[in-house]
Write an enzyme that holds these catalytic residues in place. Structure first.
Site, PDB file in Angstrom:
ATOM      1  N   HIS A 126       9.548 -31.172  -7.568  1.00 46.60           N
ATOM      2  CA  HIS A 126      10.529 -30.415  -8.535  1.00 46.60           C
ATOM      3  C   HIS A 126       9.674 -29.599  -9.657  1.00 46.60           C
ATOM      4  CE1 HIS A 126      15.074 -29.814  -9.737  1.00 46.60           C
ATOM      5  NE2 HIS A 126      14.186 -28.671 -10.508  1.00 46.60           N
TER       6      HIS A 126
ATOM      7  N   ASP B 175      18.151 -24.377  -6.450  1.00 47.07           N
ATOM      8  CA  ASP B 175      17.834 -25.016  -7.982  1.00 47.07           C
ATOM      9  C   ASP B 175      18.156 -24.033  -9.058  1.00 47.07           C
ATOM     10  OD1 ASP B 175      17.347 -27.155  -9.639  1.00 47.07           O
ATOM     11  OD2 ASP B 175      15.454 -26.302  -9.902  1.00 47.07           O
TER      12      ASP B 175
ATOM     13  N   ASP C 217      10.935 -31.929 -12.804  1.00 47.00           N
ATOM     14  CA  ASP C 217      11.867 -30.726 -13.312  1.00 47.00           C
ATOM     15  C   ASP C 217      10.970 -30.005 -14.320  1.00 47.00           C
ATOM     16  OD1 ASP C 217      13.568 -28.528 -13.222  1.00 47.00           O
ATOM     17  OD2 ASP C 217      15.321 -29.896 -14.018  1.00 47.00           O
TER      18      ASP C 217
ATOM     19  N   HIS D 208       9.143 -22.662 -20.590  1.00 51.31           N
ATOM     20  CA  HIS D 208       9.828 -21.290 -21.117  1.00 51.31           C
ATOM     21  C   HIS D 208       9.174 -20.995 -22.239  1.00 51.31           C
ATOM     22  CE1 HIS D 208      13.371 -21.464 -18.689  1.00 51.31           C
ATOM     23  NE2 HIS D 208      13.897 -22.834 -19.021  1.00 51.31           N
TER      24      HIS D 208
HETATM   25  O1  DOR Z   1      16.890 -27.195 -17.203  1.00 56.86           O
HETATM   26  C1  DOR Z   1      16.836 -26.336 -16.057  1.00 56.86           C
HETATM   27  N1  DOR Z   1      15.877 -25.671 -16.128  1.00 56.86           N
HETATM   28  N2  DOR Z   1      17.478 -26.701 -15.089  1.00 56.86           N
HETATM   29  C2  DOR Z   1      17.307 -26.067 -13.948  1.00 56.86           C
HETATM   30  O2  DOR Z   1      17.937 -26.562 -13.069  1.00 56.86           O
HETATM   31  C3  DOR Z   1      16.299 -25.057 -13.744  1.00 56.86           C
HETATM   32  C4  DOR Z   1      15.578 -24.929 -14.845  1.00 56.86           C
HETATM   33  C5  DOR Z   1      14.645 -23.714 -15.083  1.00 56.86           C
HETATM   34  O3  DOR Z   1      14.293 -22.974 -14.053  1.00 56.86           O
HETATM   35  O4  DOR Z   1      14.271 -23.477 -16.188  1.00 56.86           O
END
Ligand code: DOR
Length: 429
Positions: free
Chosen positions: A62, A153, A306, A310
């Site tokens: 992930h 997702d 995950d 960002h």
């Molecule tokens: O916190 C998250 N960020 N959860 C997700 O399911 C997607 C992910 C993202 O793509 O930033």
């Protein structure tokens, strides 16, 4: 790379077959010998593995690599470098890019970008076109490129009838659907877990039931169709109990949990730090205990990062406007070693050979460290303490909630297809 010869000297080899103190000789991409006091052939690169564990490379089910579309946050190359530094030799790139990875052409682009990177980059395809939840994506042409996992997702497939059809289609191809479990209507407007802390902080919450309803629905659909479902980033005690029961029943379900769901709680949101905003949200201490119990008893098959980079412009904003997600690749192994009271063998099963099997990568990753096997290896010092420095991470983004935290367990070397891509904690390219 074909002529590279590498000797990993003096480590403790740990794999699914057990453990032994041994040197590991690697040449032309394969493990050539595993044994005591191996001679270094002329010209070999000798890497010190003293005090270290030598294990099959880690596999992340992930990873958000953000390419195409969000290259300011991450690229395939920068994400693969972060992965290698975290001990990973394979990652599965999530399809919620811009545009989404919902066709053979889109998947091929990421596979090509990954081909020369420092990690084996595989791809999960989208379940629905554009991840819009309306029509199925063409699984067959993506499966022909080796895609084994399909997911929307970032969103769950809301329409139960469409999910049923997706499972039937996936079954016919022998592939697995990975679900982000979130009932959008119930979760709408929620920016953290709904509970005592959301009330105290005045941040609208999303209830645990928003996750649990979709877990329950998809267990029912797995039963109905015989299709394989992999549950992404489970975060609540109720979800884990449901998956435990489904496994007892013999259904074809697997599950993963993310490091932040066993190392942080909703109380960590108290400072309104947007690095702590993630989806599914950080839950209560009771849920954290359930995640740990699920990892210990095999209900949860894998730890998956995950990794969700960002850019600052999407995190340096008020909590309700910030995007959810946190970095994970460079801290996952250390968090598992620091936070989980599990035998090393179990931790490596969760990080390496179990996820390799779920992703269909077991021939290349996660296998025994033995003569003739692909040399995808991770060498780490399980006792090395280090302080997470957000500025020193290889990711293009800085959104880690662990900055300043002391963790135990650090990657020393990573070997990908026989090439040392990380040496003494430094990326080689
Ligand atoms: O916190 C998250 N960020 N959860 C997700 O399911 C997607 C992910 C993202 O793509 O930033």
């Amino acid at each position: 790379m074909a002529d590279l010869v590498v000797l990993l000297r003096g480590g403790r080899v740990v794999d699914a077959t057990g453990e032994r103190v041994a040197d590991v000789l690697v040449a032309a991409g394969l493990v050539r010998a595993v044994g005591a006091d191996l001679d270094a052939p002329a010209g070999a690169t000798v890497l010190d593995a003293g005090g270290c564990v030598v294990a099959p490379g880690l596999v992340d089910l992930h990873t958000h690599l953000r390419q195409p579309g969000r290259e300011e946050a991450e690229t395939v190359e920068s994400g693969a470098r972060a992965a290698a530094l975290g001990g990973y030799t394979a990652v599965v790139a999530m399809p919620n890019t811009e545009p989404a990875l919902d066709s053979a052409a889109a998947v091929r682009e990421v596979l090509e970008l990954g081909a020369t990177s420092t990690c084996d980059v595989r791809v999960a395809g989208a379940i629905t076109r554009g991840r819009q939840g309306k029509e199925l994506a063409p699984f067959g042409e993506m499966a022909d490129l080796g895609v084994r996992l399909f997911t929307d997702d970032g969103d769950g497939v809301q329409d139960a009838r469409l999910m049923r059809r997706a499972l039937e289609y996936a079954s016919s191809l022998g592939v697995t659907l990975a679900q982000h479990c979130e009932d959008k209507v119930l979760a709408a407007g929620g920016h953290m877990h709904e509970g005592e802390w959301s009330s105290r902080l005045g941040i609208p919450g999303q209830p645990a039931e928003a996750e649990e309803l979709m877990v329950a629905r998809d267990i029912a659909l797995a039963r109905l169709t015989g299709g394989r479902v992999h549950f992404l980033h489970l975060s609540t005690a109720g979800s884990i109990a449901a998956v435990r029961a489904a496994k007892v029943e013999g259904l074809a379900v697997t599950a993963e949990a993310a490091p932040h769901h066993f190392s942080l709680t909703d109380a960590d949101v108290a400072g309104y730090g947007t690095a702590f905003k993630v989806n599914p949200p950080l839950r209560t201490a009771v849920d954290v205990a359930a995640v740990k119990a699920g990892l210990a008893d095999g209900t949860i098959d894998a730890i998956a990062t995950d990794h969700a980079p960002h850019a600052a412009e999407h995190k340096d904003v008020p909590f309700d406007q910030a995007r959810p997600g946190m970095l994970g690749l460079e801290t996952a192994l250390a968090l598992a070693l620091t936070e989980l009271e599990l035998p090393l063998h179990t931790i490596l099963a969760l990080l390496s050979w179990n996820p390799a099997r779920i992703a269909g990568l077991e021939l290349a990753h996660g296998g025994p460290v033995a003569e003739g096997r692909p040399a995808n290896l991770c060498v780490f010092d399980p006792a090395a303490a280090w302080v997470v420095d957000a500025g020193a991470l290889a990711s293009r983004s800085r959104n880690t909630p662990y900055a300043g935290r002391t963790l135990t367990g650090r990657v020393r070397h990573t070997v990908l297809r026989g090439e040392p891509v990380v040496v003494d904690g430094k990326a080689q390219r």
